[in-house]
Design a protein around this motif. Structure first.
Motif, mmCIF file in Angstrom:
data_model
loop_
_atom_site.group_PDB
_atom_site.id
_atom_site.type_symbol
_atom_site.label_atom_id
_atom_site.label_comp_id
_atom_site.label_asym_id
_atom_site.label_seq_id
_atom_site.Cartn_x
_atom_site.Cartn_y
_atom_site.Cartn_z
ATOM 1 N N ARG A 47 -38.742 -4.915 10.194
ATOM 2 C CA ARG A 47 -38.260 -5.837 11.223
ATOM 3 C C ARG A 47 -37.030 -5.310 11.953
ATOM 4 O O ARG A 47 -36.709 -5.800 13.037
ATOM 5 N N PHE A 48 -36.336 -4.339 11.369
ATOM 6 C CA PHE A 48 -35.146 -3.770 12.005
ATOM 7 C C PHE A 48 -35.185 -2.256 11.860
ATOM 8 O O PHE A 48 -35.415 -1.723 10.774
ATOM 9 N N PHE A 49 -34.967 -1.551 12.982
ATOM 10 C CA PHE A 49 -34.960 -0.088 12.985
ATOM 11 C C PHE A 49 -33.815 0.385 13.860
ATOM 12 O O PHE A 49 -33.709 0.001 15.024
ATOM 13 N N ARG A 50 -32.956 1.219 13.287
ATOM 14 C CA ARG A 50 -31.827 1.776 14.025
ATOM 15 C C ARG A 50 -31.798 3.286 13.840
ATOM 16 O O ARG A 50 -31.932 3.778 12.728
ATOM 17 N N PHE A 51 -31.632 4.009 14.957
ATOM 18 C CA PHE A 51 -31.565 5.472 14.908
ATOM 19 C C PHE A 51 -30.375 5.951 15.720
ATOM 20 O O PHE A 51 -30.093 5.431 16.806
ATOM 21 N N ARG A 52 -29.692 6.988 15.204
ATOM 22 C CA ARG A 52 -28.571 7.592 15.916
ATOM 23 C C ARG A 52 -28.707 9.108 15.824
ATOM 24 O O ARG A 52 -28.713 9.669 14.723
ATOM 25 N N LEU A 70 -34.751 -3.313 17.645
ATOM 26 C CA LEU A 70 -34.745 -1.855 17.707
ATOM 27 C C LEU A 70 -33.479 -1.397 18.413
ATOM 28 O O LEU A 70 -33.185 -1.842 19.523
ATOM 29 N N GLN A 71 -32.727 -0.512 17.768
ATOM 30 C CA GLN A 71 -31.482 0.003 18.341
ATOM 31 C C GLN A 71 -31.506 1.525 18.283
ATOM 32 O O GLN A 71 -31.657 2.115 17.215
ATOM 33 N N ILE A 72 -31.349 2.158 19.436
ATOM 34 C CA ILE A 72 -31.358 3.616 19.539
ATOM 35 C C ILE A 72 -30.030 4.061 20.128
ATOM 36 O O ILE A 72 -29.611 3.568 21.182
ATOM 37 N N LEU A 73 -29.362 5.019 19.467
ATOM 38 C CA LEU A 73 -28.106 5.587 19.971
ATOM 39 C C LEU A 73 -28.284 7.090 20.109
ATOM 40 O O LEU A 73 -28.514 7.791 19.108
ATOM 41 N N PHE A 74 -28.201 7.581 21.336
ATOM 42 C CA PHE A 74 -28.375 8.999 21.601
ATOM 43 C C PHE A 74 -27.028 9.686 21.788
ATOM 44 O O PHE A 74 -26.110 9.118 22.395
ATOM 45 N N GLU A 99 -19.659 5.905 27.593
ATOM 46 C CA GLU A 99 -21.043 5.654 27.224
ATOM 47 C C GLU A 99 -21.639 4.630 28.168
ATOM 48 O O GLU A 99 -20.938 3.933 28.894
ATOM 49 N N PHE A 100 -22.947 4.576 28.174
ATOM 50 C CA PHE A 100 -23.631 3.484 28.850
ATOM 51 C C PHE A 100 -24.741 2.999 27.929
ATOM 52 O O PHE A 100 -25.207 3.722 27.049
ATOM 53 N N ASP A 101 -25.132 1.773 28.112
ATOM 54 C CA ASP A 101 -26.213 1.260 27.280
ATOM 55 C C ASP A 101 -27.109 0.327 28.077
ATOM 56 O O ASP A 101 -26.711 -0.264 29.081
ATOM 57 N N VAL A 102 -28.335 0.258 27.619
ATOM 58 C CA VAL A 102 -29.338 -0.634 28.187
ATOM 59 C C VAL A 102 -29.735 -1.594 27.077
ATOM 60 O O VAL A 102 -30.164 -1.161 26.003
ATOM 61 N N GLN A 103 -29.575 -2.875 27.316
ATOM 62 C CA GLN A 103 -29.926 -3.877 26.316
ATOM 63 C C GLN A 103 -30.930 -4.855 26.901
ATOM 64 O O GLN A 103 -30.801 -5.282 28.047
ATOM 65 N N MET A 104 -31.922 -5.199 26.095
ATOM 66 C CA MET A 104 -32.957 -6.124 26.529
ATOM 67 C C MET A 104 -33.052 -7.267 25.526
ATOM 68 O O MET A 104 -33.030 -7.034 24.321
ATOM 69 N N PHE A 105 -33.160 -8.473 26.035
ATOM 70 C CA PHE A 105 -33.155 -9.627 25.165
ATOM 71 C C PHE A 105 -33.893 -10.777 25.846
ATOM 72 O O PHE A 105 -34.165 -10.736 27.056
ATOM 73 N N ALA A 110 -33.053 -15.858 22.402
ATOM 74 C CA ALA A 110 -32.499 -15.142 21.249
ATOM 75 C C ALA A 110 -30.987 -14.995 21.360
ATOM 76 O O ALA A 110 -30.426 -14.865 22.441
ATOM 77 N N ASP A 111 -30.326 -15.019 20.201
ATOM 78 C CA ASP A 111 -28.876 -14.841 20.163
ATOM 79 C C ASP A 111 -28.493 -13.365 20.261
ATOM 80 O O ASP A 111 -27.433 -13.024 20.765
ATOM 81 N N LYS A 112 -29.348 -12.461 19.751
ATOM 82 C CA LYS A 112 -29.076 -11.030 19.755
ATOM 83 C C LYS A 112 -30.119 -10.305 20.592
ATOM 84 O O LYS A 112 -31.240 -10.786 20.778
ATOM 85 N N TYR A 113 -29.713 -9.142 21.104
ATOM 86 C CA TYR A 113 -30.665 -8.377 21.902
ATOM 87 C C TYR A 113 -31.771 -7.838 21.000
ATOM 88 O O TYR A 113 -31.564 -7.512 19.831
ATOM 89 N N ALA A 114 -32.979 -7.737 21.551
ATOM 90 C CA ALA A 114 -34.123 -7.266 20.786
ATOM 91 C C ALA A 114 -34.210 -5.745 20.785
ATOM 92 O O ALA A 114 -34.603 -5.135 19.792
ATOM 93 N N PHE A 115 -33.826 -5.134 21.906
ATOM 94 C CA PHE A 115 -33.946 -3.688 22.040
ATOM 95 C C PHE A 115 -32.753 -3.152 22.808
ATOM 96 O O PHE A 115 -32.357 -3.711 23.824
ATOM 97 N N GLY A 116 -32.161 -2.094 22.299
ATOM 98 C CA GLY A 116 -31.021 -1.505 22.981
ATOM 99 C C GLY A 116 -31.006 0.004 22.866
ATOM 100 O O GLY A 116 -31.368 0.573 21.835
ATOM 101 N N VAL A 117 -30.600 0.663 23.954
ATOM 102 C CA VAL A 117 -30.401 2.117 23.967
ATOM 103 C C VAL A 117 -28.973 2.380 24.412
ATOM 104 O O VAL A 117 -28.568 1.949 25.495
#
Length: 281
Positions: free
Chosen positions: A151-156, A177-181, A215-221, A225-232
């Protein structure tokens, strides 16, 4: 050491020591810890020595595992132990602790109950994209994996490593899903959008693109929902380096085009706190 000898009484174990002390404690994790549920092991100081879990370690009730500065114990007797893992958190901070994506995928294939997965490279050890691509080419092809309970996946890390992971896993119940490049000139992430489309619960109708100091980020929600579902999030050059920043944003958004079509509300936000020569532009 005396406490670790009470194996039948240890339920939650967190070890944070310098590596020279930590090695001795880790080697004491042998035989069976019958009620151990949490195992968290971190070196307290930066060190280039990788640790390995003892092959004799058995923890049939282990549910949460967090390791930093460890080699992937793919051959360890911890395999049957990992069948009940609910969360896995791995930090890769130097070459001796590095493992190619196929090895990681092989390991997590033994974890059918996994609900949370976090893989993070340290900024001091950003494996170049070209190295990951070359290693994946020469490594045996890993069978596709379905993580039915994730249910939760985070990558850096770098985009090539994340692409090597998401192209071989399916997560139908993923909710966040949270992705940090790391900073890089180009972003090729075609598999990321395909991966998102295979999920059933990762839904959103709002998007926000935020430009910060470095940095910059893209968040989708979704509005509910209280928290974003997907973020880069992307570590970028300072906003003075505008061509690189705008190119990175464009590449990320272009790759996610098939995902962004569902967005009904878009927010662009500029959050720069330091004085920049381009701040008034």
């Amino acid at each position: 050491m005396l406490a670790l000898e009470q194996r039948h009484r240890v339920r939650h174990l967190r070890l944070i020591f310098p590596v020279q002390n930590l090695r001795k404690l880790v080697m004491a994790l042998d035989e069976e810890f019958s009620i151990l549920e949490y195992l968290i092991v971190y070196p307290s100081l930066k060190d280039d020595t990788a640790l390995t879990l003892p092959e004799t370690l058995q923890a049939p009730n282990l549910h949460h595992l967090a390791l930093s500065c460890f080699t992937c114990p793919i051959r360890s007797r911890i395999h049957p132990t990992t069948a009940g893992l609910v969360t896995l958190f791995l930090i890769i901070n130097h070459q001796s602790a590095y493992f190619i994506p196929n090895v990681l995928l092989q390991w997590i294939s033994f974890m059918p109950q996994l609900g949370g997965l976090e893989i993070g490279f340290s900024e001091s050890f950003p494996v170049p994209n070209r190295d990951v691509e070359r290693q994946s080419t020469h490594a045996p092809i890993t069978a596709h994996i379905t993580l039915a309970n994730l249910r939760f996946f985070r990558f850096r890390g770098v985009s090539a490593y994340s692409e090597a992971l998401v192209c071989r896993i399916t997560t139908p119940r993923l909710e966040r899903l949270q992705i940090l490049f790391f900073k890089q000139l180009t972003f090729s992430v075609p598999r990321l959008a395909q991966f998102i489309n295979t999920t059933e619960n990762l839904r959103f109708d709002n998007a926000a693109i935020r430009f910060k100091d470095t940095e910059f980020d893209v968040q989708m929600f979704s509005r509910e929902a209280d928290k974003y579902a997907f973020g880069v999030t992307v570590d970028s050059w300072h906003l003075d380096w505008q061509p690189e920043v705008s190119s990175g944003v464009a590449q990320i958004c272009n790759a996610l085009g098939k995902v962004l079509f569902a967005v009904e509300r878009l927010t662009l936000r500029h959050e720069v706190h330091s004085r920049s020569s381009e701040e008034s532009n």
